[in-house]
Each structure stands twice: as structure tokens, then as C-alpha cells.
Design a protein around this motif. Structure first.
Motif, short mmCIF file in Angstrom:
data_model
loop_
_atom_site.label_atom_id
_atom_site.label_comp_id
_atom_site.label_asym_id
_atom_site.label_seq_id
_atom_site.Cartn_x
_atom_site.Cartn_y
_atom_site.Cartn_z
N ALA A 23 5.71 3.61 0.83
CA ALA A 23 4.92 2.39 0.71
C ALA A 23 5.30 1.38 1.79
N SER A 49 0.86 -1.17 0.00
CA SER A 49 0.00 0.00 0.00
C SER A 49 0.90 1.23 0.00
N SER A 90 1.55 5.67 -0.82
CA SER A 90 0.96 7.00 -0.84
C SER A 90 1.87 7.96 -1.57
N ALA A 103 -2.50 0.72 -4.28
CA ALA A 103 -2.21 -0.58 -3.67
C ALA A 103 -1.98 -1.59 -4.79
N ASN A 120 -3.93 10.05 -4.16
CA ASN A 120 -3.00 10.01 -3.03
C ASN A 120 -2.57 8.62 -2.63
N HIS A 121 -3.17 7.59 -3.20
CA HIS A 121 -2.93 6.24 -2.71
C HIS A 121 -2.96 5.24 -3.87
N THR A 136 0.21 -2.20 -9.95
CA THR A 136 -1.03 -1.64 -9.42
C THR A 136 -2.08 -1.66 -10.52
#
Length: 180
Positions: free
Chosen positions: A62, A44, A46, A170, A167-168, A150
Motif C-alpha cells: 500500500a 491505495s 493491492s 482504497a 486486487n485493490h 476501507t
């Protein structure tokens, strides 16, 4: 029709990435008796500032949860924390570099400096491969390759048009530490 083609491309890219996650036999290396090893899992990440339409200097951070394999029958959990930077937007990530600290369940650690990278984006799938060297701890002096894939929930252009920046992210992650 175009949506079906994009879906097929994305699924094929994910299938190809998935096949790269299959652990291959690792060879013994060095006089310490330690083998090369492979870690795979989930990550995950950012971005700061968030990714917008135009590329700009971006901090990437991450956290990964790995399962690592070295010698036959040896499996050990690990966590990784990556901090890096890139010139990035919601459409492209250019030349990411950084450092990762990996902590293994047996108490050992590795520090890896990634100095070069390649990025491939196919529709909604982005695959980033970082290349570097283990500078401290387990595997010191060996080459390292970190691959992150991703899958965006929308086509990249749609993310760029949203009022809030991305912003993210995963995805799946694999770390290969090979012979020196």
C-alpha cells in the motif's frame, strides 16, 4: 429494509472512524525535544494473489499520502509505503503484519515494524489497526499505530462471487506515533 440497516451501520462506522482522525493534542516526549505526532490521509493498496472466497497467504502492498502534525502549528506532508502479509479472503483479513517506510517532506524518514493487529468488519466497512514500533529514523523507539478504513462498493459476499479476485482497496489511513 435490510439494505437501509446495512447503510446505516456502514455510515455509523465511517463516522466513528472519522472522529478518530481528528488530531488530538500531542505531548512532548523524550529529551530530544521532538513530540509525538499524528499523520492522516488516504491510501491505495493491492493484494497478491487477489482475494477470493477462501483465506490464503496474501502479500499486501500500500501507498499512503499523509499530512502530519506534531508541534502546534507544524504540519508536514509525508508518503508511506507499506509491505505486509496476512491470511486473507474477500470476506476477512486475519492477523496482518508488515513494515512501513515513511518519508517526510523535510527529508527525514521512519521505518515502522508492525507485529500485531486487529481487524473489524461491519457490513461494507473494514477497519484494520496495526500496532508496532518505530525501528529507524524519526520517532525511533516509539510505539506506532496504523489504522486503515476501507469501504467496499458492494457487500463482501458479492465480491466473493465475482469471477475476478479482489486486487485493490482504497481508504483512509491514520498513523499515530507516540511516546516510547
Amino acid at each position: 429494509m435490510l439494505a437501509k440497516a446495512r447503510s446505516r451501520v456502514a455510515l455509523c462506522a465511517l463516522a466513528l472512524f472519522g472522529t478518530s482522525l481528528v488530531w488530538s493534542p500531542v505531548a512532548a516526549a523524550g529529551s530530544t525535544g521532538e513530540t509525538a505526532f499524528v499523520c492522516s490521509g488516504k491510501e491505495s493498496g493491492s493484494f497478491a494473489p487477489g482475494l477470493g472466497l477462501l483465506p490464503r497467504p496474501t502479500r499486501i502492498e500500500a501507498d499512503a499520502r499523509y499530512t502530519c502534525s506534531g508541534r502546534p502549528g507544524q504540519v508536514i506532508p509525508a508518503t508511506g509505503h507499506f509491505v505486509g502479509s496476512a491470511n486473507a479472503s474477500c470476506i476477512a483479513v486475519n492477523s496482518p503484519t508488515g513494515r512501513e517506510k515513511v518519508r517526510y517532506a523535510d527529508g527525514r524518514e521512519s521505518v515502522i515494524d508492525y507485529t500485531t493487529s486487529t481487524v473489524v468488519r461491519l457490513s461494507t466497512v473494514t477497519v484494520v489497526t496495526l500496532h508496532g514500533t518505530v525501528t529507524e529514523g524519526r520517532g525511533k523507539g516509539r510505539t506506532a499505530r496504523r489504522t486503515v478504513a476501507t469501504l467496499a462498493t458492494r457487500v463482501p459476499a458479492a465480491d466473493c462471487l465475482l469471477p475476478a479476485p479482489v486486487n485493490h482497496a482504497a481508504g483512509g489511513v491514520q498513523l499515530d506515533v507516540g511516546p516510547a
